[in-house]
Design a protein around this motif. Structure first.
Motif, PDB file in Angstrom:
ATOM      1  N   TYR A 131       0.847  -1.196   0.000  1.00 61.49           N
ATOM      2  CA  TYR A 131       0.000   0.000   0.000  1.00 61.49           C
ATOM      3  C   TYR A 131       0.884   1.249   0.000  1.00 61.49           C
ATOM      4  CZ  TYR A 131      -3.653  -3.296   1.295  1.00 61.49           C
ATOM      5  OH  TYR A 131      -4.523  -4.350   1.304  1.00 61.49           O
ATOM      6  N   LEU A 137      -6.821   2.800   6.905  1.00 66.15           N
ATOM      7  CA  LEU A 137      -6.961   1.460   7.497  1.00 66.15           C
ATOM      8  C   LEU A 137      -8.157   0.718   6.902  1.00 66.15           C
ATOM      9  CD1 LEU A 137      -6.421  -0.815   9.508  1.00 66.15           C
ATOM     10  CD2 LEU A 137      -7.642   0.523  11.255  1.00 66.15           C
ATOM     11  N   VAL A 140      -7.309  -1.048   3.777  1.00 61.25           N
ATOM     12  CA  VAL A 140      -6.510  -2.261   3.995  1.00 61.25           C
ATOM     13  C   VAL A 140      -7.406  -3.388   4.507  1.00 61.25           C
ATOM     14  CG1 VAL A 140      -4.604  -3.282   5.300  1.00 61.25           C
ATOM     15  CG2 VAL A 140      -4.428  -0.933   4.441  1.00 61.25           C
ATOM     16  N   VAL A 165      -8.250  -4.606  13.773  1.00 57.97           N
ATOM     17  CA  VAL A 165      -6.850  -4.433  13.369  1.00 57.97           C
ATOM     18  C   VAL A 165      -6.125  -3.448  14.284  1.00 57.97           C
ATOM     19  CG1 VAL A 165      -5.306  -3.814  11.478  1.00 57.97           C
ATOM     20  CG2 VAL A 165      -7.532  -4.863  10.983  1.00 57.97           C
ATOM     21  N   SER A 166      -4.933  -3.852  14.681  1.00 58.07           N
ATOM     22  CA  SER A 166      -4.064  -2.949  15.445  1.00 58.07           C
ATOM     23  C   SER A 166      -2.665  -2.979  14.826  1.00 58.07           C
ATOM     24  CB  SER A 166      -4.003  -3.356  16.919  1.00 58.07           C
ATOM     25  OG  SER A 166      -3.481  -4.671  17.066  1.00 58.07           O
ATOM     26  N   PHE A 168      -1.519  -0.648  12.715  1.00 61.54           N
ATOM     27  CA  PHE A 168      -1.473  -0.022  11.382  1.00 61.54           C
ATOM     28  C   PHE A 168      -0.955   1.408  11.467  1.00 61.54           C
ATOM     29  CE2 PHE A 168      -3.484   2.489   8.001  1.00 61.54           C
ATOM     30  CZ  PHE A 168      -2.968   1.839   6.891  1.00 61.54           C
ATOM     31  N   ASP A 169      -0.030   1.744  10.530  1.00 59.02           N
ATOM     32  CA  ASP A 169       0.489   3.115  10.449  1.00 59.02           C
ATOM     33  C   ASP A 169       0.998   3.325   9.025  1.00 59.02           C
ATOM     34  OD1 ASP A 169       1.633   5.583  10.677  1.00 59.02           O
ATOM     35  OD2 ASP A 169       3.249   4.946  12.040  1.00 59.02           O
ATOM     36  N   SER A 170       0.343   4.195   8.298  1.00 57.26           N
ATOM     37  CA  SER A 170       0.732   4.445   6.897  1.00 57.26           C
ATOM     38  C   SER A 170       1.289   5.847   6.700  1.00 57.26           C
ATOM     39  CB  SER A 170      -0.469   4.213   5.966  1.00 57.26           C
ATOM     40  OG  SER A 170      -1.463   5.182   6.206  1.00 57.26           O
ATOM     41  N   LEU A 177       5.434  -4.132   7.849  1.00 55.34           N
ATOM     42  CA  LEU A 177       4.518  -3.630   8.872  1.00 55.34           C
ATOM     43  C   LEU A 177       3.619  -4.783   9.317  1.00 55.34           C
ATOM     44  CD1 LEU A 177       3.352  -1.254  10.489  1.00 55.34           C
ATOM     45  CD2 LEU A 177       1.800  -0.828   8.548  1.00 55.34           C
ATOM     46  N   LEU A 179       0.593  -6.316  11.141  1.00 56.51           N
ATOM     47  CA  LEU A 179      -0.747  -5.988  11.647  1.00 56.51           C
ATOM     48  C   LEU A 179      -1.258  -7.155  12.499  1.00 56.51           C
ATOM     49  CD1 LEU A 179      -2.420  -4.523   8.437  1.00 56.51           C
ATOM     50  CD2 LEU A 179      -1.046  -3.335  10.172  1.00 56.51           C
TER      51      LEU A 179
END
Length: 202
Positions: A131, A137, A140, A165-166, A168-170, A177, A179
């Motif tokens: 991504y 989020l 995703v 979901v935990s 996540f950082d974009s 990454l 998840l």
């Protein structure tokens, strides 16, 4: 005058009658039935509510003067008092054959309800794993499919809710990454987790 006296002797003859007793010996009928004998009780001793009676394994014999006689077929017997409509710790079932009876005990219990439990969760392979920076989020999560396997081997397929979901950082590029997807089992109150790795690129 000459008198002649004649004495007549009386001879008493006593006849003694001897009474003779005759003993009549009656032969006992050794084949006469005097009861029934339960050699083996039914194999099924515990019933669930509303189950029907099962006499399998029951073995009943004629009980004669001389001892044990022949087997009495189960279809010649009648069974009384069986009632599986309510729970009973102990219920006596009466076996009847002609005028003879015998009995045995059974129990009536509630059927145990087994609720399947989750044994594992996983993400269906083939999901999009790359991504761009700034991807949301929700975008995703919509590309992830959760497979939930239960103890009865049932598999349920669910779309992943973003709330599952935990990690996540974009906001910046990340090559790996990880998840964490957490699913809550309402039946047991337990949480189950699985992990997926994606990458965020510029």
């Amino acid at each position: 005058m000459k008198k002649t006296i004649i004495i007549i002797g009386v001879i008493l003859i006593t006849i003694i009658a001897v009474a003779t007793t005759y003993y009549v010996i009656r032969e006992v009928d050794n084949n006469k039935m005097v009861g029934i004998y339960v050699s083996s009780e039914p194999a099924k001793k515990v019933y669930y509510i509303d189950e029907t009676f099962d006499a399998s394994g029951l073995l009943v014999y004629e009980y004669l003067n001389k001892g044990i006689g022949q087997v009495i077929p189960n279809d010649h017997l009648t069974f009384e008092n069986f009632d599986s409509s309510v729970e009973r710790e102990s219920l006596r079932i009466t076996i009847r054959y002609q005028t003879y009876t015998a009995s045995f005990l059974i129990s009536i219990v509630q059927r145990e309800v087994i609720v399947p439990t989750i044994t594992s969760i996983s993400i269906e392979p083939g999901f999009i794993d790359t991504y761009s920076v700034g991807t949301r989020l929700v975008d995703v999560a919509m590309n992830l499919t959760l497979l939930i396997t239960y103890s009865d081997e049932t598999v349920i397929i669910l779309s992943v809710n973003p709330a599952y979901v935990s990690g996540f950082d974009s906001t910046e590029a990340k090559e790996d990454l990880v998840l964490t997807i957490t699913y809550y089992d309402e039946n047991t109150g337990l949480q189950h987790q699985t992990h997926v790795t994606i990458q965020i690129i510029d």
